[in-house]
Motif scaffolding. Structure first.
Motif, PDB file in Angstrom:
ATOM      1  N   GLU A 104       2.665  -0.960  -9.508  1.00 15.18           N
ATOM      2  CA  GLU A 104       1.370  -0.818 -10.160  1.00 15.18           C
ATOM      3  C   GLU A 104       0.986   0.657 -10.303  1.00 15.18           C
ATOM      4  N   ALA A 105       0.471   1.016 -11.475  1.00 12.22           N
ATOM      5  CA  ALA A 105       0.029   2.387 -11.732  1.00 12.22           C
ATOM      6  C   ALA A 105      -1.308   2.638 -11.040  1.00 12.22           C
ATOM      7  N   TYR A 106      -1.535   3.886 -10.632  1.00  9.23           N
ATOM      8  CA  TYR A 106      -2.776   4.274  -9.978  1.00  9.23           C
ATOM      9  C   TYR A 106      -3.007   5.760 -10.229  1.00  9.23           C
ATOM     10  N   ILE A 107      -4.247   6.191 -10.063  1.00  5.99           N
ATOM     11  CA  ILE A 107      -4.616   7.594 -10.254  1.00  5.99           C
ATOM     12  C   ILE A 107      -4.564   8.300  -8.909  1.00  5.99           C
ATOM     13  N   LYS A 108      -3.962   9.489  -8.892  1.00  3.21           N
ATOM     14  CA  LYS A 108      -3.909  10.297  -7.670  1.00  3.21           C
ATOM     15  C   LYS A 108      -4.958  11.395  -7.754  1.00  3.21           C
ATOM     16  N   PRO A 109      -6.003  11.307  -6.928  1.00  2.00           N
ATOM     17  CA  PRO A 109      -7.017  12.367  -6.942  1.00  2.00           C
ATOM     18  C   PRO A 109      -6.447  13.683  -6.417  1.00  2.00           C
ATOM     19  N   ASN A 110      -7.116  14.790  -6.752  1.00  2.00           N
ATOM     20  CA  ASN A 110      -6.580  16.115  -6.394  1.00  2.00           C
ATOM     21  C   ASN A 110      -6.632  16.424  -4.901  1.00  2.00           C
ATOM     22  N   LEU A 128      -6.016  14.991  11.732  1.00  2.00           N
ATOM     23  CA  LEU A 128      -5.221  14.170  10.801  1.00  2.00           C
ATOM     24  C   LEU A 128      -6.157  13.411   9.871  1.00  2.00           C
ATOM     25  N   ILE A 129      -5.885  13.483   8.579  1.00  2.00           N
ATOM     26  CA  ILE A 129      -6.621  12.714   7.575  1.00  2.00           C
ATOM     27  C   ILE A 129      -5.582  12.050   6.677  1.00  2.00           C
ATOM     28  N   VAL A 130      -5.674  10.727   6.564  1.00  2.00           N
ATOM     29  CA  VAL A 130      -4.699   9.938   5.817  1.00  2.00           C
ATOM     30  C   VAL A 130      -5.447   9.026   4.842  1.00  2.00           C
ATOM     31  N   ALA A 131      -4.939   8.916   3.617  1.00  2.00           N
ATOM     32  CA  ALA A 131      -5.526   8.032   2.606  1.00  2.00           C
ATOM     33  C   ALA A 131      -4.536   6.920   2.276  1.00  2.00           C
ATOM     34  N   GLU A 132      -5.069   5.710   2.102  1.00  2.00           N
ATOM     35  CA  GLU A 132      -4.251   4.564   1.700  1.00  2.00           C
ATOM     36  C   GLU A 132      -4.853   3.931   0.468  1.00  2.00           C
ATOM     37  N   ILE A 133      -3.994   3.397  -0.379  1.00  2.00           N
ATOM     38  CA  ILE A 133      -4.429   2.638  -1.539  1.00  2.00           C
ATOM     39  C   ILE A 133      -3.648   1.331  -1.550  1.00  2.00           C
ATOM     40  N   GLU A 134      -4.365   0.207  -1.667  1.00  2.00           N
ATOM     41  CA  GLU A 134      -3.715  -1.100  -1.745  1.00  2.00           C
ATOM     42  C   GLU A 134      -3.463  -1.421  -3.210  1.00  2.00           C
ATOM     43  N   GLU A 184       0.823  -1.207   0.000  1.00  2.00           N
ATOM     44  CA  GLU A 184       0.000   0.000   0.000  1.00  2.00           C
ATOM     45  C   GLU A 184       0.854   1.252   0.000  1.00  2.00           C
ATOM     46  N   ARG A 185       0.251   2.316  -0.496  1.00  2.00           N
ATOM     47  CA  ARG A 185       0.840   3.647  -0.439  1.00  2.00           C
ATOM     48  C   ARG A 185      -0.052   4.482   0.462  1.00  2.00           C
ATOM     49  N   LYS A 186       0.561   5.425   1.176  1.00  2.00           N
ATOM     50  CA  LYS A 186      -0.157   6.241   2.152  1.00  2.00           C
ATOM     51  C   LYS A 186       0.123   7.717   1.869  1.00  2.00           C
ATOM     52  N   PHE A 187      -0.932   8.538   1.968  1.00  2.00           N
ATOM     53  CA  PHE A 187      -0.835   9.961   1.658  1.00  2.00           C
ATOM     54  C   PHE A 187      -1.575  10.785   2.701  1.00  2.00           C
ATOM     55  N   LEU A 188      -1.105  11.992   2.915  1.00  2.00           N
ATOM     56  CA  LEU A 188      -1.880  12.953   3.667  1.00  2.00           C
ATOM     57  C   LEU A 188      -2.976  13.485   2.749  1.00  2.00           C
ATOM     58  N   VAL A 189      -4.035  14.010   3.335  1.00  2.12           N
ATOM     59  CA  VAL A 189      -5.163  14.547   2.580  1.00  2.12           C
ATOM     60  C   VAL A 189      -5.320  16.011   2.972  1.00  2.12           C
ATOM     61  N   GLN A 231       0.976  15.209   0.360  1.00  2.00           N
ATOM     62  CA  GLN A 231       2.282  14.556   0.465  1.00  2.00           C
ATOM     63  C   GLN A 231       2.153  13.052   0.705  1.00  2.00           C
ATOM     64  N   GLU A 232       2.988  12.265   0.018  1.00  2.00           N
ATOM     65  CA  GLU A 232       3.044  10.828   0.279  1.00  2.00           C
ATOM     66  C   GLU A 232       3.848  10.596   1.556  1.00  2.00           C
ATOM     67  N   VAL A 233       3.316   9.725   2.428  1.00  2.22           N
ATOM     68  CA  VAL A 233       3.987   9.409   3.693  1.00  2.22           C
ATOM     69  C   VAL A 233       4.193   7.895   3.843  1.00  2.22           C
ATOM     70  N   THR A 234       4.178   7.185   2.721  1.00  2.00           N
ATOM     71  CA  THR A 234       4.421   5.747   2.731  1.00  2.00           C
ATOM     72  C   THR A 234       5.735   5.458   3.447  1.00  2.00           C
ATOM     73  N   GLY A 235       5.700   4.523   4.375  1.00  2.00           N
ATOM     74  CA  GLY A 235       6.903   4.118   5.093  1.00  2.00           C
ATOM     75  C   GLY A 235       7.293   5.020   6.250  1.00  2.00           C
ATOM     76  N   ASP A 236       6.602   6.148   6.435  1.00  2.00           N
ATOM     77  CA  ASP A 236       6.895   7.033   7.557  1.00  2.00           C
ATOM     78  C   ASP A 236       6.165   6.482   8.785  1.00  2.00           C
ATOM     79  N   VAL A 237       6.931   5.871   9.678  1.00  2.00           N
ATOM     80  CA  VAL A 237       6.385   5.122  10.803  1.00  2.00           C
ATOM     81  C   VAL A 237       5.449   5.947  11.681  1.00  2.00           C
ATOM     82  N   LYS A 238       5.668   7.250  11.787  1.00  2.00           N
ATOM     83  CA  LYS A 238       4.822   8.051  12.685  1.00  2.00           C
ATOM     84  C   LYS A 238       3.361   8.086  12.233  1.00  2.00           C
ATOM     85  N   TYR A 239       3.092   7.740  10.966  1.00  2.00           N
ATOM     86  CA  TYR A 239       1.723   7.709  10.465  1.00  2.00           C
ATOM     87  C   TYR A 239       1.067   6.334  10.602  1.00  2.00           C
TER      88      TYR A 239
END
Length: 157
Positions: free
Chosen positions: A124-130, A112-118, A5-10, A134-142
């Motif tokens: 794998e390619a994916y669409i990033k909504p507007n 705090l609002i965080v979005a994840e996509i599996e 998964e990838r993780k992003f702030l919203v 910032q991507e925070v994938t792998g940042d343990v504090k999240y």
């Protein structure tokens, strides 16, 4: 059993009008070590126990095992969990071929609002909504397990 998964702030709540489902989630940790976490979750009327391993070097993948348990069992196990319990609403938003899970936190993590996509693969390619920031994938504090130890309200921003 490997979760990618990838993780992003919203940065806005625009995702709420696009969501096809929302569910209240309450979760606690029997063990919140960064290399192995054991989570108890109540999601709507369902209970779950989940074991997660440490992340890969990229932060994109890690072992995950989950089993449904009764809500009553989950409520009893939550009483044994570490001190801080996570409270959030999860919004599910379809974007292209994927579903983003957007978590809006409350209590000690309010604001705090965080979005994840599996994904099926790390490339794998994916669409990033507007509404993604910032991507925070792998940042343990999240990680939710870390948010239970060091909640968002205690961060120095």
């Amino acid at each position: 059993m490997i979760e990618i998964e990838r993780k992003f702030l919203v940065h806005s709540d625009a995702f709420k009008t696009e969501a096809f489902k929302q569910t209240r989630i309450c979760q606690g940790y029997l063990n919140s070590h960064k290399d192995r976490a054991v989570r108890i979750r109540i999601k709507g009327d369902l209970g779950f126990i989940t074991v997660k391993g440490s992340s890969s070097a990229s932060g994109l993948s890690r072992f995950e095992w989950e089993k449904e348990i009764s809500k009553e069992e989950a409520l009893a196990l939550l009483k044994l969990c570490e001190e801080s319990v996570i409270d959030k609403i999860r919004y599910e938003v379809a974007v292209g071929e994927h579903v983003y899970e957007v978590d809006e936190f409350f209590g000690n993590n309010e604001g705090l609002i965080v979005a994840e996509i599996e994904l099926k693969t790390e490339t794998e390619a994916y669409i990033k909504p507007n509404w993604l920031a910032q991507e925070v994938t792998g940042d343990v504090k999240y990680y939710n397990s870390q948010l239970s130890k060091t909640p968002f309200k205690l961060w120095k921003l």
